[in-house]
Write a protein that holds these residues in place. Structure first.
Motif, mmCIF file in Angstrom:
data_model
loop_
_atom_site.group_PDB
_atom_site.id
_atom_site.type_symbol
_atom_site.label_atom_id
_atom_site.label_comp_id
_atom_site.label_asym_id
_atom_site.label_seq_id
_atom_site.Cartn_x
_atom_site.Cartn_y
_atom_site.Cartn_z
ATOM 1 N N THR A 1 0.680 -0.999 0.045
ATOM 2 C CA THR A 1 0.102 0.110 -0.186
ATOM 3 C C THR A 1 0.836 1.284 -0.218
ATOM 4 N N VAL A 2 0.566 2.174 -0.813
ATOM 5 C CA VAL A 2 1.461 3.230 -1.103
ATOM 6 C C VAL A 2 0.388 4.512 -1.012
ATOM 7 N N ASP A 3 0.827 5.356 -0.322
ATOM 8 C CA ASP A 3 -0.029 6.599 -0.214
ATOM 9 C C ASP A 3 0.451 7.425 -1.370
ATOM 10 N N PRO A 4 -0.596 7.873 -2.345
ATOM 11 C CA PRO A 4 -0.142 8.579 -3.384
ATOM 12 C C PRO A 4 0.444 10.207 -2.926
ATOM 13 N N GLU A 5 -0.013 10.523 -1.826
ATOM 14 C CA GLU A 5 0.402 11.934 -1.654
ATOM 15 C C GLU A 5 1.797 11.938 -1.378
ATOM 16 N N THR A 6 2.654 10.925 -1.370
ATOM 17 C CA THR A 6 3.833 10.746 -0.998
ATOM 18 C C THR A 6 4.718 10.695 -2.106
ATOM 19 N N LEU A 7 4.201 10.457 -3.364
ATOM 20 C CA LEU A 7 4.559 10.287 -4.707
ATOM 21 C C LEU A 7 4.637 11.544 -5.616
ATOM 22 N N PRO A 8 5.569 11.852 -6.472
ATOM 23 C CA PRO A 8 5.515 12.886 -7.384
ATOM 24 C C PRO A 8 4.758 12.412 -8.568
ATOM 25 N N TYR A 9 4.656 13.528 -9.379
ATOM 26 C CA TYR A 9 4.107 13.380 -10.674
ATOM 27 C C TYR A 9 5.366 13.067 -11.622
ATOM 28 N N ARG A 10 4.917 11.928 -12.770
ATOM 29 C CA ARG A 10 5.970 11.783 -13.867
ATOM 30 C C ARG A 10 6.065 12.962 -14.756
ATOM 31 N N PRO A 11 6.936 13.603 -15.077
ATOM 32 C CA PRO A 11 7.213 14.722 -16.011
ATOM 33 C C PRO A 11 7.176 13.990 -17.488
ATOM 34 N N CYS A 12 6.097 14.453 -18.412
ATOM 35 C CA CYS A 12 5.709 13.717 -19.549
ATOM 36 C C CYS A 12 5.305 14.761 -20.608
ATOM 37 N N VAL A 13 5.360 14.172 -21.820
ATOM 38 C CA VAL A 13 4.995 15.174 -22.946
ATOM 39 C C VAL A 13 3.860 14.093 -23.717
ATOM 40 N N GLY A 14 2.959 14.921 -24.378
ATOM 41 C CA GLY A 14 1.948 14.015 -25.236
ATOM 42 C C GLY A 14 2.006 14.913 -26.603
ATOM 43 N N ILE A 15 1.539 14.178 -27.864
ATOM 44 C CA ILE A 15 1.508 14.595 -28.957
ATOM 45 C C ILE A 15 0.185 14.355 -29.769
ATOM 46 N N GLU B 1 -0.345 25.092 -19.973
ATOM 47 C CA GLU B 1 0.078 24.770 -18.476
ATOM 48 C C GLU B 1 0.170 23.039 -18.552
ATOM 49 N N TRP B 2 0.601 22.528 -17.498
ATOM 50 C CA TRP B 2 0.991 21.385 -17.185
ATOM 51 C C TRP B 2 -0.618 20.490 -16.696
ATOM 52 N N LEU B 3 -0.745 19.509 -17.701
ATOM 53 C CA LEU B 3 -2.182 18.873 -17.173
ATOM 54 C C LEU B 3 -1.671 17.542 -16.488
ATOM 55 N N THR B 4 -2.454 17.303 -15.452
ATOM 56 C CA THR B 4 -2.281 16.141 -14.365
ATOM 57 C C THR B 4 -3.226 15.136 -14.807
ATOM 58 N N TYR B 5 -2.973 13.927 -14.196
ATOM 59 C CA TYR B 5 -3.779 12.795 -13.911
ATOM 60 C C TYR B 5 -3.336 11.931 -12.817
ATOM 61 N N ASP B 6 -4.245 11.533 -11.838
ATOM 62 C CA ASP B 6 -3.692 10.469 -10.809
ATOM 63 C C ASP B 6 -4.156 9.027 -11.277
ATOM 64 N N GLY C 1 1.973 2.692 -6.824
ATOM 65 C CA GLY C 1 2.677 1.907 -6.287
ATOM 66 C C GLY C 1 3.325 0.616 -7.416
ATOM 67 N N HIS C 2 2.441 0.546 -8.355
ATOM 68 C CA HIS C 2 2.581 -0.463 -9.544
ATOM 69 C C HIS C 2 2.868 -0.175 -10.740
ATOM 70 N N ALA C 3 2.098 0.762 -11.225
ATOM 71 C CA ALA C 3 2.171 1.124 -12.618
ATOM 72 C C ALA C 3 3.213 2.428 -12.534
ATOM 73 N N LEU C 4 3.721 2.838 -13.578
ATOM 74 C CA LEU C 4 4.682 3.835 -13.785
ATOM 75 C C LEU C 4 6.015 3.445 -12.910
ATOM 76 N N LYS C 5 6.194 2.071 -12.912
ATOM 77 C CA LYS C 5 7.307 1.734 -11.830
ATOM 78 C C LYS C 5 7.364 1.904 -10.438
ATOM 79 N N GLY C 6 6.042 2.341 -10.141
ATOM 80 C CA GLY C 6 5.697 2.447 -8.705
ATOM 81 C C GLY C 6 6.319 3.606 -8.064
ATOM 82 N N LYS C 7 6.789 4.390 -8.994
ATOM 83 C CA LYS C 7 7.375 5.462 -8.569
ATOM 84 C C LYS C 7 6.666 6.943 -8.529
#
Length: 174
Positions: free
Chosen positions: A9-23, A88-93, A100-106
């Motif tokens: 179990t990972v608290d999402p609030e403790t993890l950063p957002y992964r910087p990304c681009v989309g096209i 602006e940067w668009l975010t999703y959770d 804790g599993h997808a995106l290498k859990g980081k």
């Protein structure tokens, strides 16, 4: 007895957002490139998306966008031009079961910078198997109003924002 996988179990609030681009790659008919992901984050039927990927350390978002375009579609920088950007940067959770599993859990999700690119090439210039880490099993051109219905639900808000911002660019003939 089979070994059971334990999920941490990972608290999402403790993890950063992964910087990304989309096209959003737009062809001459105003249609949008989408690819069907080989390894989708969820196992549902909504595995189509536009090209996207991480920004490397020290990399400019525009440079990352052209690199990701090349890696995921085989389209060379000379066959595309940036015609729009969501400033602006668009975010999703991620959904709770993927944290804790997808995106290498980081990461808790992604923060993305989106670019609209005009595709100057021909369909033959697209090669989704060009990179050693192929992302898509197939690709298609779709109408912009179909995009939000193709994406996994947790990314739908970002796609709706992108569609709102880039729809006028699909009406421009070149």
């Amino acid at each position: 007895m089979a070994k059971r996988e334990t999920r941490k179990t990972v608290d999402p609030e403790t993890l950063p957002y992964r910087p990304c681009v989309g096209i959003m790659l737009i062809n001459r008919e105003g249609l949008i490139f989408v690819g069907n992901r080989i390894q989708a984050i969820d196992a549902g039927p909504l595995t189509w998306q536009m090209p996207q990927g991480g920004i490397d350390a020290g990399e400019d978002p525009r440079t990352a966008a052209f690199r990701e375009l090349r890696e995921e579609t085989g389209v060379h920088k000379s066959k595309a031009e940036i015609v729009g950007e969501i400033e602006e940067w668009l975010t999703y959770d991620l959904p709770p079961h993927l944290v804790g599993h997808a995106l290498k859990g980081k990461y808790r999700g992604q923060k993305q910078r989106w670019f609209a690119m005009r595709f100057l090439g021909e369909d033959e210039d697209i090669d989704i198997a060009a990179d050693a880490h192929q992302e898509f099993s197939e690709w298609a051109w779709v109408a912009i109003d179909e995009l939000a219905d193709l994406i996994v639900p947790f990314k739908r808000g970002i796609y709706e924002r992108i569609v709102a911002g880039f729809t006028p660019l699909t009406k421009t003939k070149f």
